[in-house]
Write a protein that holds these residues in place. Sequence first.
Motif, PDB file in Angstrom:
ATOM      1  N   GLU A 172       0.993  -1.141   0.029  1.00 52.22           N
ATOM      2  CA  GLU A 172       0.049  -0.195   0.062  1.00 52.22           C
ATOM      3  C   GLU A 172       0.765   1.345  -0.043  1.00 52.22           C
ATOM      4  N   CYS A 173       0.637   2.137  -0.840  1.00 49.86           N
ATOM      5  CA  CYS A 173       1.519   3.134  -1.125  1.00 49.86           C
ATOM      6  C   CYS A 173       0.698   4.459  -1.240  1.00 49.86           C
ATOM      7  N   ASP A 229      -8.428   0.470  -9.801  1.00 47.95           N
ATOM      8  CA  ASP A 229      -9.616   0.638  -8.750  1.00 47.95           C
ATOM      9  C   ASP A 229     -10.770   0.442  -9.599  1.00 47.95           C
ATOM     10  N   HIS A 277       0.417  -0.143 -10.599  1.00 44.07           N
ATOM     11  CA  HIS A 277      -0.709  -0.518  -9.310  1.00 44.07           C
ATOM     12  C   HIS A 277      -1.971  -1.093  -9.662  1.00 44.07           C
ATOM     13  N   PRO A 291      -4.589   6.367  -1.896  1.00 44.69           N
ATOM     14  CA  PRO A 291      -4.054   4.774  -1.593  1.00 44.69           C
ATOM     15  C   PRO A 291      -3.873   4.150  -2.761  1.00 44.69           C
ATOM     16  N   ARG A 292      -2.779   3.635  -3.130  1.00 46.08           N
ATOM     17  CA  ARG A 292      -2.655   2.749  -4.307  1.00 46.08           C
ATOM     18  C   ARG A 292      -2.123   1.553  -3.738  1.00 46.08           C
ATOM     19  N   TYR A 293      -2.453   0.086  -4.494  1.00 51.02           N
ATOM     20  CA  TYR A 293      -1.950  -1.145  -4.113  1.00 51.02           C
ATOM     21  C   TYR A 293      -0.999  -1.350  -5.189  1.00 51.02           C
TER      22      TYR A 293
END
Length: 84
Positions: A27-28, A60, A57, A36-38
């Motif tokens: 998670e960043c 979403d 990433h 948030p980005r994964y």
Amino acid sequence: MAIPNHARTNFDRLLRAASDGNLALMECLDAASLEPRYVLCAVGRSDGEYVFTPFGHLADGNPYDAYLSPDPKDPAGFIAGPTT
């Protein structure tokens, strides 16, 4: 449309990291929006420390809504998504 060499090289590195068990999901925060980005990362070691190399990433929501696919009838084109 041809995929550039740097993208192919990074994809090969991502596959190698996955096959070696050296892939992580972190998670960043997005640097521009702070959302948030994964992020998919290759995991390595340097001087006894872990190094995480980001590759991209996860989309979403519905990823089919986020991208236009290449058009098989036009190598330089893309299939337009539904208009709303």
